[in-house]
Design an enzyme around this catalytic site. Structure first.
Site, mmCIF file in Angstrom:
data_model
loop_
_atom_site.group_PDB
_atom_site.id
_atom_site.type_symbol
_atom_site.label_atom_id
_atom_site.label_comp_id
_atom_site.label_asym_id
_atom_site.label_seq_id
_atom_site.Cartn_x
_atom_site.Cartn_y
_atom_site.Cartn_z
ATOM 1 C CG ASP A 1 -1.948 -1.051 1.254
ATOM 2 O OD1 ASP A 1 -2.190 -1.638 0.185
ATOM 3 O OD2 ASP A 1 -2.525 -1.315 2.317
ATOM 4 C CG ASP B 1 -12.533 -3.802 -1.083
ATOM 5 O OD1 ASP B 1 -11.632 -4.618 -1.355
ATOM 6 O OD2 ASP B 1 -12.350 -2.570 -1.081
#
Lengths: 252, 211
Positions: A11, A130
């Site tokens: 990330d 997600d």
């Protein structure tokens, strides 16, 4: 035979690799190019970069990072975060990405997946989903980093993305993400059984057995993890040896 | 005159191929080009391809590169990669279209519903690192038997001349993943994304002087 893949996930924000729980308490994990090289040396099968930059001013940074990594690391690179139009896909591929991951924009505009796949090939289009559990055996698609419910059923959505041309699904359990309790195995199994295309399990890895479980119980084609590798708890090589010891085919 | 021309017909991303060739041949002039003249003059040609074969054929023809590619495949060190391998054959069942016909045989899709020995589902596309069982050829120099390379494809080639076959892989049955003929070598996997083994194959290619 084909090996199950281990994919470290980086990330990235403001040029640094970070990791936190639900985007709060971000902890600095280091320089993305150095980390990418380290994972390559450890035998990572692919690398995934998620640009979690909030400010549009900083959006150019990810391109420079990918360019530098692509000069030194010769394994597949996936980049996601903020991909809204076909031009974004093109720009990331030109910077050196091999695959581009599309999440929220696939929900907002499913045609983007079809257009990008027909232009650049399904092999480079990953749809990230997600998922949050809503009932036993039921999961809903969330967008905007897990903040926004869509009303879409995860399995139906994954099948639709496959039909539109996605080459692969990156499946993250929002319930498990950051919890270090392991993947949502029922979710992973349900999605992988419903699809012809490969599924990458993500969200919740806290130890090496979780990776093996994702493959053996979840049926995942690849497993993605971040923090267990970033902070030196385990190397990718250790993860592979652990999986190989349980009869899982890996690239050692 | 360039040392290595990488044929660009607008399909997909050639940056990875370019980077990898530069890595193994730092002193060579390497260019990504859609210019038939540069391809004709180059010492070596790399012919990559991504996406659907029909689109690849169309875009190659739109740029007027067909003859330059066919000529290079016959007269200089030539490396086909992925769809660049498949396009060399006579016919593809992907869209039921003719290929360049440089090599005899066709291109077919993996069946759906494939399973491994434990009954696990085998996905299509075949994506990831698989073992390559290779024959004897200088392009395999320094590469271990059964080394793993990175694949991503749903179709594979079926040469009608077994003498062309330079490697197979298993999914779950053996399929051809490398062919060679004279000055031509072509692979289904992506050497530019296959870490050390892939770079070694590219290194062997840029040093290859077929008779």
């Amino acid at each position: 035979m084909l090996a199950k893949r281990i994919i470290p996930c980086l990330d990235v924000t403001a040029g640094r690799v970070v990791k936190g729980v639900s985007f709060v308490e971000l902890r600095d994990a280091g320089d993305p190019v150095e980390i990418a090289k380290r994972y390559d040396d450890q035998g990572a099968d692919e690398l995934t970069f998620l640009d979690i930059t909030a400010s549009s001013d900083d959006r150019g940074i990810i391109f420079r990072i990918i360019e530098q990594v692509a000069e030194q690391v010769f394994i597949p690179l996936t980049v996601g975060g903020g991909v809204r139009e076909v031009q974004d896909v093109r720009n990331l591929l030109n910077a050196g990405a091999d695959k581009v991951s599309i999440n929220t924009s696939a929900v907002v505009n499913p045609q983007l997946v079809a257009d990008a796949a027909s232009r650049y090939g399904s092999q480079c289009i990953v749809v990230a989903i997600d998922a949050k559990q809503t009932a036993p055996g039921k999961w809903e698609v969330f967008t905007h980093g897990g903040r926004k419910a869509t009303g879409l059923d995860v399995i139906e959505w994954a099948k639709k993305m496959q039909t539109l041309g996605a080459g692969e699904i990156l499946l993250t359990s929002m319930d498990q993400d950051g919890q270090k309790r392991g993947f949502d195995l029922a979710l992973t199994r349900s999605v992988t059984d419903a699809l012809e295309i490969p599924v990458i399990a993500s969200g919740g890895v806290g130890n090496l057995q979780h990776l093996a479980d994702g493959v053996k119980q979840g049926g995942a084609d690849a497993v993605l993890a971040a923090s267990i590798f970033h902070f030196g708890e385990y190397t990718v090589q250790q993860a592979k040896q652990h999986m190989a010891a349980q009869g899982i085919e890996v690239r050692l | 005159m360039v040392d290595v021309a990488i044929v660009d017909y607008g399909m997909g991303n050639l940056r990875s191929v370019h980077q990898a060739v530069r890595k193994v041949a730092p002193d060579a002039t390497v260019c990504v080009t859609d210019d038939a003249k540069i391809i004709a003059d180059a010492k070596r040609v790399v012919f990559p391809g991504q996406g659907a074969m029909r689109d690849c054929m169309r875009e190659m023809d739109a740029r007027g590169l067909r003859q330059a590619v066919i000529d290079a495949a016959h007269n200089k060190p030539f490396l086909g990669i992925c769809i660049g391998l498949q396009m060399l054959f006579e016919h593809s069942s992907e869209g039921d279209i003719p290929g360049l016909g440089v090599l005899p045989g066709g291109v077919v899709r993996f069946a759906s519903g494939l399973t491994d020995e434990q009954g696990g589902k085998l996905k299509v596309p075949h994506m990831g690192w698989n073992r390559v069982h290779h024959a004897q050829h200088v392009l395999w120099n320094g590469i271990e038997q059964d080394a793993r390379f990175y694949f991503v494809h749903s179709y594979y080639v079926q040469p009608s001349d077994v003498a062309l076959v330079q490697a197979t892989s298993d999914y779950p049955k053996p399929f051809v993943c490398a062919v060679a003929k004279d000055n031509l070598f072509a692979v289904q996997f992506h050497p530019e994304k296959s870490a050390a083994a892939g770079l070694q194959l590219l290194r062997n290619f840029v040093n290859w002087n077929p008779v």
